[in-house]
Scaffold this motif. Structure first.
Motif, PDB file in Angstrom:
ATOM      1  N   VAL A  48     -11.053 -17.871  29.031  1.00  0.00           N
ATOM      2  CA  VAL A  48     -11.032 -17.255  27.652  1.00  0.00           C
ATOM      3  C   VAL A  48     -12.320 -17.063  27.016  1.00  0.00           C
ATOM      4  CG1 VAL A  48     -10.309 -17.861  25.224  1.00  0.00           C
ATOM      5  CG2 VAL A  48      -8.655 -18.281  26.927  1.00  0.00           C
ATOM      6  N   ASP A  49     -13.283 -17.862  27.246  1.00  0.00           N
ATOM      7  CA  ASP A  49     -14.490 -17.898  26.861  1.00  0.00           C
ATOM      8  C   ASP A  49     -15.435 -16.738  27.446  1.00  0.00           C
ATOM      9  OD1 ASP A  49     -17.213 -18.316  25.944  1.00  0.00           O
ATOM     10  OD2 ASP A  49     -17.639 -20.120  26.991  1.00  0.00           O
ATOM     11  N   SER A  50     -14.918 -16.450  28.842  1.00  0.00           N
ATOM     12  CA  SER A  50     -15.686 -15.207  29.464  1.00  0.00           C
ATOM     13  C   SER A  50     -14.959 -13.986  28.916  1.00  0.00           C
ATOM     14  CB  SER A  50     -15.609 -15.570  31.086  1.00  0.00           C
ATOM     15  OG  SER A  50     -15.961 -14.457  31.591  1.00  0.00           O
ATOM     16  N   GLU A  51     -13.833 -13.957  29.117  1.00  0.00           N
ATOM     17  CA  GLU A  51     -12.961 -12.684  28.639  1.00  0.00           C
ATOM     18  C   GLU A  51     -13.241 -12.373  27.173  1.00  0.00           C
ATOM     19  OE1 GLU A  51      -8.938 -12.900  29.992  1.00  0.00           O
ATOM     20  OE2 GLU A  51      -9.504 -13.575  32.182  1.00  0.00           O
ATOM     21  N   ILE A  52     -13.270 -13.186  26.403  1.00  0.00           N
ATOM     22  CA  ILE A  52     -13.131 -12.787  25.106  1.00  0.00           C
ATOM     23  C   ILE A  52     -14.424 -12.003  24.890  1.00  0.00           C
ATOM     24  CG2 ILE A  52     -14.010 -14.908  23.939  1.00  0.00           C
ATOM     25  CD1 ILE A  52     -11.126 -12.467  22.515  1.00  0.00           C
ATOM     26  N   ARG A  53     -15.497 -12.534  25.413  1.00  0.00           N
ATOM     27  CA  ARG A  53     -16.665 -11.805  25.072  1.00  0.00           C
ATOM     28  C   ARG A  53     -16.960 -10.530  25.714  1.00  0.00           C
ATOM     29  NH1 ARG A  53     -20.977 -16.146  24.332  1.00  0.00           N
ATOM     30  NH2 ARG A  53     -19.906 -17.972  24.678  1.00  0.00           N
ATOM     31  N   GLU A  54     -15.976 -10.290  26.982  1.00  0.00           N
ATOM     32  CA  GLU A  54     -16.129  -8.731  27.247  1.00  0.00           C
ATOM     33  C   GLU A  54     -15.159  -8.108  26.580  1.00  0.00           C
ATOM     34  OE1 GLU A  54     -15.061  -8.935  31.661  1.00  0.00           O
ATOM     35  OE2 GLU A  54     -16.228 -10.583  31.934  1.00  0.00           O
ATOM     36  N   LEU A  55     -14.139  -8.566  26.119  1.00  0.00           N
ATOM     37  CA  LEU A  55     -13.286  -7.711  25.203  1.00  0.00           C
ATOM     38  C   LEU A  55     -13.980  -7.369  23.747  1.00  0.00           C
ATOM     39  CD1 LEU A  55     -10.053  -9.888  26.200  1.00  0.00           C
ATOM     40  CD2 LEU A  55     -10.568  -7.118  26.748  1.00  0.00           C
ATOM     41  N   LEU A  56     -14.423  -8.238  23.262  1.00  0.00           N
ATOM     42  CA  LEU A  56     -15.208  -7.995  22.034  1.00  0.00           C
ATOM     43  C   LEU A  56     -16.327  -7.099  22.245  1.00  0.00           C
ATOM     44  CD1 LEU A  56     -15.741 -11.628  20.564  1.00  0.00           C
ATOM     45  CD2 LEU A  56     -14.330  -9.680  19.581  1.00  0.00           C
ATOM     46  N   MET A  57     -17.050  -6.877  23.337  1.00  0.00           N
ATOM     47  CA  MET A  57     -18.223  -5.848  23.711  1.00  0.00           C
ATOM     48  C   MET A  57     -17.363  -4.693  23.666  1.00  0.00           C
ATOM     49  SD  MET A  57     -21.182  -7.544  26.175  1.00  0.00           S
ATOM     50  CE  MET A  57     -20.528  -6.676  27.567  1.00  0.00           C
ATOM     51  N   LYS A  58     -16.179  -4.431  24.459  1.00  0.00           N
ATOM     52  CA  LYS A  58     -15.454  -3.209  24.507  1.00  0.00           C
ATOM     53  C   LYS A  58     -15.144  -2.683  23.149  1.00  0.00           C
ATOM     54  CE  LYS A  58     -13.402  -4.006  29.115  1.00  0.00           C
ATOM     55  NZ  LYS A  58     -12.225  -4.120  29.943  1.00  0.00           N
ATOM     56  N   GLU A  59     -14.939  -3.514  21.997  1.00  0.00           N
ATOM     57  CA  GLU A  59     -14.448  -3.189  20.710  1.00  0.00           C
ATOM     58  C   GLU A  59     -15.969  -2.929  19.912  1.00  0.00           C
ATOM     59  OE1 GLU A  59     -11.874  -2.203  19.272  1.00  0.00           O
ATOM     60  OE2 GLU A  59     -10.437  -2.867  21.030  1.00  0.00           O
ATOM     61  N   GLY A  60     -17.123  -2.976  20.818  1.00  0.00           N
ATOM     62  CA  GLY A  60     -18.341  -3.006  20.039  1.00  0.00           C
ATOM     63  C   GLY A  60     -19.061  -4.144  19.178  1.00  0.00           C
ATOM     64  N   PHE A  61     -18.547  -5.090  19.570  1.00  0.00           N
ATOM     65  CA  PHE A  61     -18.921  -6.438  19.012  1.00  0.00           C
ATOM     66  C   PHE A  61     -19.865  -7.028  20.181  1.00  0.00           C
ATOM     67  CE2 PHE A  61     -15.415  -5.821  16.591  1.00  0.00           C
ATOM     68  CZ  PHE A  61     -15.572  -6.232  15.264  1.00  0.00           C
ATOM     69  N   GLY A  62     -20.998  -7.928  19.461  1.00  0.00           N
ATOM     70  CA  GLY A  62     -21.846  -8.725  20.258  1.00  0.00           C
ATOM     71  C   GLY A  62     -21.957 -10.035  19.679  1.00  0.00           C
ATOM     72  N   ILE A  63     -22.183 -11.025  20.289  1.00  0.00           N
ATOM     73  CA  ILE A  63     -21.872 -12.682  19.882  1.00  0.00           C
ATOM     74  C   ILE A  63     -23.398 -12.703  19.420  1.00  0.00           C
ATOM     75  CG2 ILE A  63     -21.661 -14.970  20.495  1.00  0.00           C
ATOM     76  CD1 ILE A  63     -19.013 -13.168  20.569  1.00  0.00           C
ATOM     77  N   ILE A  64     -23.657 -12.885  18.046  1.00  0.00           N
ATOM     78  CA  ILE A  64     -24.980 -13.179  17.632  1.00  0.00           C
ATOM     79  C   ILE A  64     -25.251 -14.863  17.214  1.00  0.00           C
ATOM     80  CG2 ILE A  64     -25.396 -11.006  16.915  1.00  0.00           C
ATOM     81  CD1 ILE A  64     -24.851 -11.816  13.891  1.00  0.00           C
TER      82      ILE A  64
END
Length: 128
Positions: free
Chosen positions: A16-32
């Motif tokens: 989940v940790d890995s996948e949600i980061r990728e999915l957020l990037m696809k939506e234009g989000f980064g983790i800050i």
């Protein structure tokens, strides 16, 4: 829960940790921002806690629009996404309801922007 959107998924925590980061990037989000509750509680309180993370997600394009509408909105940023491991090894994942959060501003344009943020965050969670 009225202030967020939540799902339980039958996936491992690290997945989940890995996948949600990728999915957020696809939506234009980064983790800050990132807070690992398990390690923080161990270090600061010397207690064992279940695996639990808080990710602060930011879409720079939408953030810039929001800040141009009202500088004080920065107090409500970034969008928090949290997930934790359940006893049965499933993972609960929750995201803030940005529209409700931005409703406190009483600024119609910010509230509409929150609706866009909600759609994008939910897309990422639902894709898990």
């Amino acid at each position: 829960m009225e202030y967020g959107y939540q799902r339980i998924v039958s996936k491992l925590f690290d997945q989940v940790d890995s996948e949600i980061r990728e999915l957020l990037m696809k939506e234009g989000f980064g983790i800050i921002t990132e807070i690992n509750i398990k390690s923080t509680f161990k270090e600061k309180l010397n207690i064992d806690y279940n695996r639990f993370k808080i990710l602060g997600a930011c879409n720079p394009i939408l953030a810039e629009k929001a800040l141009n509408l009202q500088s004080e909105v920065a107090m409500l940023m970034p969008c928090n996404l949290v997930f934790w491991e359940n006893i049965d090894s499933s993972v609960t994942i929750s995201v803030i309801n940005a529209e409700k959060q931005l409703n406190v501003t009483k600024n119609r344009d910010l509230i509409i922007l929150g609706q866009d943020v909600d759609r994008m965050l939910r897309n990422a969670v639902d894709a898990l």
